[in-house]
Write an enzyme that holds these catalytic residues in place. Structure first.
Site, PDB file in Angstrom:
ATOM      1  N   GLY A 190     -27.230  82.787  16.493  1.00  0.00           N
ATOM      2  CA  GLY A 190     -26.039  83.245  17.209  1.00  0.00           C
ATOM      3  C   GLY A 190     -25.249  84.228  16.371  1.00  0.00           C
ATOM      4  N   SER A 191     -23.970  84.312  16.658  1.00  0.00           N
ATOM      5  CA  SER A 191     -23.133  85.323  16.008  1.00  0.00           C
ATOM      6  C   SER A 191     -22.692  84.857  14.611  1.00  0.00           C
ATOM      7  CB  SER A 191     -21.897  85.571  16.866  1.00  0.00           C
ATOM      8  OG  SER A 191     -21.204  84.350  17.032  1.00  0.00           O
ATOM      9  N   PRO A 192     -22.382  85.796  13.730  1.00  0.00           N
ATOM     10  CA  PRO A 192     -21.849  85.408  12.414  1.00  0.00           C
ATOM     11  C   PRO A 192     -20.560  84.590  12.532  1.00  0.00           C
ATOM     12  CG  PRO A 192     -22.536  87.715  12.397  1.00  0.00           C
ATOM     13  CD  PRO A 192     -22.646  87.247  13.824  1.00  0.00           C
ATOM     14  N   ARG A 193     -19.737  84.906  13.537  1.00  0.00           N
ATOM     15  CA  ARG A 193     -18.483  84.149  13.713  1.00  0.00           C
ATOM     16  C   ARG A 193     -18.771  82.658  13.904  1.00  0.00           C
ATOM     17  NH1 ARG A 193     -15.552  81.896  17.680  1.00  0.00           N
ATOM     18  NH2 ARG A 193     -16.986  82.523  19.328  1.00  0.00           N
ATOM     19  N   VAL A 194     -19.674  82.355  14.832  1.00  0.00           N
ATOM     20  CA  VAL A 194     -19.991  80.944  15.084  1.00  0.00           C
ATOM     21  C   VAL A 194     -20.844  80.378  13.939  1.00  0.00           C
ATOM     22  CG1 VAL A 194     -21.029  79.313  16.718  1.00  0.00           C
ATOM     23  CG2 VAL A 194     -19.782  81.295  17.582  1.00  0.00           C
ATOM     24  N   GLY A 195     -21.642  81.246  13.317  1.00  0.00           N
ATOM     25  CA  GLY A 195     -22.439  80.803  12.169  1.00  0.00           C
ATOM     26  C   GLY A 195     -21.556  80.172  11.092  1.00  0.00           C
ATOM     27  N   GLU A 212     -29.616  82.180  11.842  1.00  0.00           N
ATOM     28  CA  GLU A 212     -30.195  83.442  12.325  1.00  0.00           C
ATOM     29  C   GLU A 212     -29.069  84.176  13.024  1.00  0.00           C
ATOM     30  OE1 GLU A 212     -33.297  84.671  12.001  1.00  0.00           O
ATOM     31  OE2 GLU A 212     -34.150  82.961  10.945  1.00  0.00           O
ATOM     32  N   CYS A 246     -30.918  91.013  19.059  1.00  0.00           N
ATOM     33  CA  CYS A 246     -30.308  90.988  17.717  1.00  0.00           C
ATOM     34  C   CYS A 246     -30.942  92.014  16.790  1.00  0.00           C
ATOM     35  CB  CYS A 246     -30.430  89.598  17.114  1.00  0.00           C
ATOM     36  SG  CYS A 246     -32.138  89.048  17.018  1.00  0.00           S
TER      37      CYS A 246
END
Ligand code: NAD
Length: 471
Positions: A190-195, A212, A246
């Site tokens: 998913g996104s870096p924010r949620v990562g 990822e 991505c």
């Protein structure tokens, strides 16, 4: 009481019985996954097309989701017995008579969380690795791809063993509750924010994880280039799945002269692929929801619209668009595009391009196009990214032999093929000794002497190769 505690406890109880460890069991589950892909293929493609509002005869869904996942299952089935084998390792003199090896142990109970853009591939490909490695698994499909999510939640449990496998649905609230439980491994795409949120949740239990993530993938185009071939490959990689990939080239970076030469070729490729009115093309997808549509439409204010630029909110359609002369400070160069807009950022020369790429967060993949292999190699040698591809874009991801994953801000860990098996496997260093031959061991027991020390060091020390021990 945590709503998922019971489920996690049940899976853990099964894990402790050892049910998932035998190779035959893993093979059986992988075969079941293949049956699921085969028997529910048309339902899966239909659900995908509903989520992505595609009307095409399933080309992109078949290539990127069903066939891609099937290849991973088949590759795992073909190689599982080899991957699972204990791996013998070299020994020192002190252990010469013993067995030293790496045992490929499953982690235990693992969770896989997927994003919306390839909702089958990005859920099931990690699942292949998790099953192959002998784990119990909870999968959490992307709630934004709601037709696919529903189908996966209803149909997958009919194929896989309910004692070792479960689907959890929902969004951020559900994931937050789920991760309050202790897992043995977390695999997040998913996104870096949620990562960052996932990594924080993992840290509470010291749970190892793979992230990822996404980012801005640079695509350098050199002045020495077959511009039409480069444009075809860039356009395909960028506008596949309406840019919601991505590893799509996020932006092109080149000199202003190259921009002028590339532009007509990009225009021609877009026209050839999607016709004069891409909105009518059955092969061009739509954005997943209104939020993403509005985020992307705002990017159309950046730079100068050189190709496309049309949008239709009711249809969540944004035309395949190329923006020329974008500036570094503009929003489109600040965040991941993740949609059908390709900005071109101009620089003075190759070195400036490399300097720009290296000043930014490290991307998931970097691309370079040039007829001069020295240039492609120079970009490969002087930049850092999760993956790299010269003279093409997303096709590299079909190779099960390559590790797939990010570095730094674009992720942590890798998968695909054997790398997926390794990701979900704990490499358990093991030494088995015999109970006898105690005389050999006295050298390490007190009372210590200088003689014992020298002897023990000679038995366990690793010497530098090529060094003369007499000097
Ligand atoms: P996302 O991060 O919004 O969501 C991914 C998953 O996290 C979903 O299942 C969602 O339910 C869950 N989630 C969302 N918010 C959460 C929160 N606050 N707490 C806990 N869980 C939460 O990503 P997306 O929008 O679905 O997908 C797009 C992003 O994924 C892009 O950044 C893209 O680059 C990235 N991506 C990366 C890869 C890769 O292989 N590296 C592949 C596909 C997509």
């Amino acid at each position: 009481m945590n709503p998922y505690a019971g489920l996690v406890d049940c899976l853990r109880a099964t894990w402790l019985t050892g049910k998932t460890r035998p190779m035959e069991y893993r093979q059986g589950q992988l075969e079941a996954l293949n049956r699921f892909l085969e028997e529910r293929r048309s339902d899966l493609l239909h659900a995908l097309n509903q989520d992505m509002r595609r009307v095409s005869p399933h080309f992109e869904g078949e290539v990127a989701e069903v066939a891609f996942t099937r290849s991973e299952v088949n590759n795992a089935l073909n190689n599982l017995s080899c991957w699972m084998k204990d791996e013998n390792v070299s020994k020192n003199l002190a252990t010469k008579l013993d067995c030293a090896f790496i045992r490929k142990d499953p982690y235990g109970v693992v969770v896989i969380i997927a994003p919306y853009n390839y909702p089958i591939n990005l859920l099931l490909v990690p699942l292949v690795g998790a099953i192959a490695a002998g784990n119990c698994v909870i999968v959490k499909p992307a709630e934004l791809a709601r037709h696919t999510e529903r189908l996966l939640a209803e149909a997958l449990p009919c194929y896989l063993d309910p004692e070792t496998f479960a689907v959890v649905t929902g969004g951020s609230e559900e994931v937050t509750k789920l991760l309050e439980n202790q897992f043995d491994y977390i695999f997040f795409t998913g996104s870096p924010r949620v990562g960052k949120i996932i990594m924080t949740a993992a840290a509470k239990h010291l749970t190892p994880l793979t992230l990822e993530l996404g980012g801005k993938n640079p695509c350098y185009v050199d002045k020495c280039c077959n511009f039409q071939n480069a444009a075809n490959r860039i356009v395909w990689g960028k506008f596949f799945n309406a840019g919601q990939t991505c590893i799509a080239p996020d932006y092109v970076i080149c000199t202003i002269e190259t921009q002028e030469r590339l532009m007509p070729c990009l225009r021609q490729a877009i026209r050839e692929f999607y016709g004069d009115c891409p909105q009518d093309s059955p092969d061009f997808g739509r954005l997943i929801d209104d939020k993403h549509f509005r985020r992307l439409r705002a990017f159309l204010e950046c730079g100068r619209v050189a190709i496309g630029g049309e949008s239709d909110e009711c249809d969540r359609y944004i035309a395949p668009t190329v923006l020329a002369d974008v500036k570094e400070w503009e929003p489109i160069m600040q965040e991941e595009v993740f949609g059908p807009i390709l900005p071109i950022f101009t620089v003075g020369d190759l070195d400036e391009a490399i300097h720009y790429i290296n000043r930014k967060q490290r991307p998931l993949v970097a691309y370079a196009f040039s007829c001069d292999c020295k240039v492609v190699n120079h970009v490969l040698n002087c930049t850092s990214s999760g993956n790299f591809s010269g003279n093409d874009t997303i096709i590299y991801s079909t190779l099960v032999s390559l590790p797939f994953g990010g570095i730094g801000y674009s992720g942590l860990g890798k998968y695909h093929g054997k790398f997926s098996f390794d990701t979900f496997t704990h490499q358990r260093g093991t030494l088995l000794r015999c109970m006898g031959l105690e005389a050999i061991n006295t050298v390490r027991y007190p009372p210590y002497t200088e003689g014992k020390l020298q002897l023990l060091l000679s038995l366990v020390d690793v010497k530098r190769k090529g060094m003369c021990t007499l000097l």
